[in-house]
Design a protein around this motif. Sequence first.
Motif, PDB file in Angstrom:
ATOM      1  N   LEU A   1       0.848  -1.204   0.000  1.00  0.00           N
ATOM      2  CA  LEU A   1       0.000   0.000   0.000  1.00  0.00           C
ATOM      3  C   LEU A   1       0.875   1.244   0.000  1.00  0.00           C
ATOM      4  O   LEU A   1       1.913   1.289   0.655  1.00  0.00           O
ATOM      5  CB  LEU A   1      -0.880   0.018   1.254  1.00  0.00           C
ATOM      6  N   LYS A   2       0.458   2.272  -0.736  1.00  0.00           N
ATOM      7  CA  LYS A   2       1.203   3.525  -0.723  1.00  0.00           C
ATOM      8  C   LYS A   2       0.857   4.276   0.564  1.00  0.00           C
ATOM      9  O   LYS A   2      -0.259   4.135   1.072  1.00  0.00           O
ATOM     10  CB  LYS A   2       0.816   4.352  -1.947  1.00  0.00           C
ATOM     11  N   PRO A   3       1.791   5.092   1.088  1.00  0.00           N
ATOM     12  CA  PRO A   3       1.505   5.810   2.340  1.00  0.00           C
ATOM     13  C   PRO A   3       0.233   6.652   2.267  1.00  0.00           C
ATOM     14  O   PRO A   3      -0.494   6.770   3.239  1.00  0.00           O
ATOM     15  CB  PRO A   3       2.732   6.704   2.531  1.00  0.00           C
ATOM     16  N   GLU A   4      -0.054   7.221   1.086  1.00  0.00           N
ATOM     17  CA  GLU A   4      -1.242   8.074   0.981  1.00  0.00           C
ATOM     18  C   GLU A   4      -2.553   7.279   1.017  1.00  0.00           C
ATOM     19  O   GLU A   4      -3.641   7.864   1.041  1.00  0.00           O
ATOM     20  CB  GLU A   4      -1.178   8.987  -0.255  1.00  0.00           C
ATOM     21  N   ALA A   5      -2.432   5.936   1.012  1.00  0.00           N
ATOM     22  CA  ALA A   5      -3.646   5.119   1.098  1.00  0.00           C
ATOM     23  C   ALA A   5      -4.329   5.329   2.448  1.00  0.00           C
ATOM     24  O   ALA A   5      -5.528   5.123   2.577  1.00  0.00           O
ATOM     25  CB  ALA A   5      -3.296   3.653   0.909  1.00  0.00           C
ATOM     26  N   LEU A   6      -3.540   5.710   3.459  1.00  0.00           N
ATOM     27  CA  LEU A   6      -4.128   6.004   4.767  1.00  0.00           C
ATOM     28  C   LEU A   6      -4.309   7.517   4.867  1.00  0.00           C
ATOM     29  O   LEU A   6      -3.333   8.258   4.978  1.00  0.00           O
ATOM     30  CB  LEU A   6      -3.234   5.499   5.901  1.00  0.00           C
ATOM     31  N   ASP A   7      -5.541   7.959   4.822  1.00  0.00           N
ATOM     32  CA  ASP A   7      -5.846   9.389   4.845  1.00  0.00           C
ATOM     33  C   ASP A   7      -5.313  10.023   6.128  1.00  0.00           C
ATOM     34  O   ASP A   7      -5.658   9.603   7.229  1.00  0.00           O
ATOM     35  CB  ASP A   7      -7.371   9.564   4.748  1.00  0.00           C
ATOM     36  N   LYS A   8      -4.485  11.055   5.967  1.00  0.00           N
ATOM     37  CA  LYS A   8      -3.846  11.676   7.138  1.00  0.00           C
ATOM     38  C   LYS A   8      -4.852  12.375   8.040  1.00  0.00           C
ATOM     39  O   LYS A   8      -4.659  12.434   9.256  1.00  0.00           O
ATOM     40  CB  LYS A   8      -2.779  12.678   6.677  1.00  0.00           C
ATOM     41  N   VAL A   9      -5.895  12.921   7.443  1.00  0.00           N
ATOM     42  CA  VAL A   9      -6.904  13.628   8.259  1.00  0.00           C
ATOM     43  C   VAL A   9      -7.587  12.632   9.193  1.00  0.00           C
ATOM     44  O   VAL A   9      -7.804  12.913  10.369  1.00  0.00           O
ATOM     45  CB  VAL A   9      -7.946  14.339   7.350  1.00  0.00           C
ATOM     46  N   ILE A  10      -7.910  11.465   8.676  1.00  0.00           N
ATOM     47  CA  ILE A  10      -8.603  10.458   9.507  1.00  0.00           C
ATOM     48  C   ILE A  10      -7.625   9.740  10.430  1.00  0.00           C
ATOM     49  O   ILE A  10      -7.986   9.329  11.527  1.00  0.00           O
ATOM     50  CB  ILE A  10      -9.330   9.414   8.614  1.00  0.00           C
ATOM     51  N   HIS A  11      -6.384   9.596  10.012  1.00  0.00           N
ATOM     52  CA  HIS A  11      -5.405   8.790  10.741  1.00  0.00           C
ATOM     53  C   HIS A  11      -5.108   9.317  12.150  1.00  0.00           C
ATOM     54  O   HIS A  11      -4.737   8.543  13.036  1.00  0.00           O
ATOM     55  CB  HIS A  11      -4.112   8.695   9.930  1.00  0.00           C
ATOM     56  N   GLU A  12      -5.324  10.599  12.365  1.00  0.00           N
ATOM     57  CA  GLU A  12      -5.067  11.182  13.695  1.00  0.00           C
ATOM     58  C   GLU A  12      -6.068  10.565  14.688  1.00  0.00           C
ATOM     59  O   GLU A  12      -7.280  10.560  14.420  1.00  0.00           O
ATOM     60  CB  GLU A  12      -5.245  12.707  13.598  1.00  0.00           C
ATOM     61  N   PRO A  13      -5.597  10.000  15.839  1.00  0.00           N
ATOM     62  CA  PRO A  13      -6.482   9.235  16.732  1.00  0.00           C
ATOM     63  C   PRO A  13      -7.777   9.946  17.140  1.00  0.00           C
ATOM     64  O   PRO A  13      -8.844   9.324  17.136  1.00  0.00           O
ATOM     65  CB  PRO A  13      -5.600   8.960  17.953  1.00  0.00           C
ATOM     66  N   ALA A  14      -7.696  11.215  17.483  1.00  0.00           N
ATOM     67  CA  ALA A  14      -8.904  11.922  17.943  1.00  0.00           C
ATOM     68  C   ALA A  14      -9.936  12.019  16.812  1.00  0.00           C
ATOM     69  O   ALA A  14     -11.133  11.817  17.022  1.00  0.00           O
ATOM     70  CB  ALA A  14      -8.536  13.314  18.443  1.00  0.00           C
ATOM     71  N   ARG A  15      -9.431  12.294  15.613  1.00  0.00           N
ATOM     72  CA  ARG A  15     -10.360  12.424  14.476  1.00  0.00           C
ATOM     73  C   ARG A  15     -10.910  11.058  14.058  1.00  0.00           C
ATOM     74  O   ARG A  15     -12.062  10.948  13.651  1.00  0.00           O
ATOM     75  CB  ARG A  15      -9.669  13.125  13.299  1.00  0.00           C
ATOM     76  N   LEU A  16     -10.076  10.037  14.201  1.00  0.00           N
ATOM     77  CA  LEU A  16     -10.538   8.680  13.890  1.00  0.00           C
ATOM     78  C   LEU A  16     -11.686   8.295  14.829  1.00  0.00           C
ATOM     79  O   LEU A  16     -12.677   7.685  14.424  1.00  0.00           O
ATOM     80  CB  LEU A  16      -9.379   7.689  14.030  1.00  0.00           C
ATOM     81  N   LEU A  17     -11.545   8.700  16.092  1.00  0.00           N
ATOM     82  CA  LEU A  17     -12.575   8.428  17.093  1.00  0.00           C
ATOM     83  C   LEU A  17     -13.880   9.145  16.729  1.00  0.00           C
ATOM     84  O   LEU A  17     -14.971   8.554  16.780  1.00  0.00           O
ATOM     85  CB  LEU A  17     -12.062   8.905  18.463  1.00  0.00           C
ATOM     86  N   ILE A  18     -13.770  10.397  16.337  1.00  0.00           N
ATOM     87  CA  ILE A  18     -14.971  11.163  15.945  1.00  0.00           C
ATOM     88  C   ILE A  18     -15.619  10.511  14.725  1.00  0.00           C
ATOM     89  O   ILE A  18     -16.834  10.307  14.684  1.00  0.00           O
ATOM     90  CB  ILE A  18     -14.597  12.639  15.617  1.00  0.00           C
ATOM     91  N   MET A  19     -14.782  10.164  13.743  1.00  0.00           N
ATOM     92  CA  MET A  19     -15.301   9.554  12.510  1.00  0.00           C
ATOM     93  C   MET A  19     -16.000   8.218  12.822  1.00  0.00           C
ATOM     94  O   MET A  19     -17.044   7.922  12.249  1.00  0.00           O
ATOM     95  CB  MET A  19     -14.167   9.302  11.512  1.00  0.00           C
ATOM     96  N   THR A  20     -15.411   7.437  13.730  1.00  0.00           N
ATOM     97  CA  THR A  20     -16.012   6.139  14.085  1.00  0.00           C
ATOM     98  C   THR A  20     -17.408   6.346  14.677  1.00  0.00           C
ATOM     99  O   THR A  20     -18.354   5.646  14.321  1.00  0.00           O
ATOM    100  CB  THR A  20     -15.122   5.379  15.098  1.00  0.00           C
ATOM    101  N   HIS A  21     -17.510   7.322  15.584  1.00  0.00           N
ATOM    102  CA  HIS A  21     -18.816   7.566  16.216  1.00  0.00           C
ATOM    103  C   HIS A  21     -19.833   8.118  15.219  1.00  0.00           C
ATOM    104  O   HIS A  21     -21.010   7.788  15.297  1.00  0.00           O
ATOM    105  CB  HIS A  21     -18.666   8.503  17.417  1.00  0.00           C
ATOM    106  N   LEU A  22     -19.367   8.931  14.298  1.00  0.00           N
ATOM    107  CA  LEU A  22     -20.312   9.482  13.313  1.00  0.00           C
ATOM    108  C   LEU A  22     -20.676   8.462  12.242  1.00  0.00           C
ATOM    109  O   LEU A  22     -21.754   8.527  11.660  1.00  0.00           O
ATOM    110  CB  LEU A  22     -19.722  10.747  12.663  1.00  0.00           C
TER     111      LEU A  22
END
Lengths: 195, 97
Positions: free
Chosen positions: B3-24
């Motif tokens: 996988l290329k590094p950009e395959a993991l979206d940097k905006v979502i990859h941040e733990p706090a934002r990942l948590l928000i995204m999971t709940h939403l």
Amino acid sequence: MMTTVKQAEKFAAKTLTEDGLIDFFSGIGLIAIGYFWLIDNSALSAIMPLAIVNFWKISRKRISEPRIGKVTLARGKKGNVRAGRTILIIVSLTLAVGVILWLKGGAGDVQGTWYYPLFAAGPSLFIATITFFSAIYLKCPRFFGYAGWIIAAAGITIWLGEGPARALMISGVPFLVVGLWTFAKFLSAHPKADQ
Amino acid sequence: MALKPEALDKVIHEPARLLIMTHLYVVTDADFVYLKRATGMTAGNLSTHLTKLEGAGFVKITKSFQGKKPKTTCKLTAKGRKAFEEYRKNILEVLKT
């Protein structure tokens, strides 16, 4: 701590049941429907579900949402929704058959007829089915207990020769008691939050 | 294929934002009070991350008033939902043994 998608789903579903208001109003609703049925006021019995849903919504908006926030749950999984709908249709048809047999028999006293248990247990069976699927959708195990209790209450009242009205009233008691207790716990655990 | 590094979206990859995204991701929409409780973040922290997610087009934020009180409602956009699913698929791929 990180949360998995499953945990997030559970957390969201819990928001709808942790205040106990859904239990409390279901209890009030069942007791009221049973009571109005018992005194032959079917009009009040019929509008009760709508009134109860509105009371529940208003109470949630005023009491629970300022404390724990508001969330709109996503629709259930397609398979679960389809299975729930199918079972509800089967139960509704059973109920309809009961009413048709009753009307065919002159809408008179059904006690003593072979279809009396079907007639008497119909409403309880219908509500137990809704409660059972609510337990799955809301991921709330105590609703499985309620569904079991509704069926047991219907069985006992039929065995005692009582009608469906009393079965509904008895079914509502645990909802009411657990609802009040859960609501009291909820209020002490969640002070009002500011946005 | 790796996988290329950009395959993991940097905006979502941040733990706090990942948590928000999971709940939403698991709900249709949720208000600020709910998200604050679900994520355990402070109001300021949550607000900052929500703004970042909104900037990336992943979250739609609607501000309204309920009586005199302000009310903020958040929901994942179609782009956000797709990005989260993509992220989920890719991170599982990365962690596969």
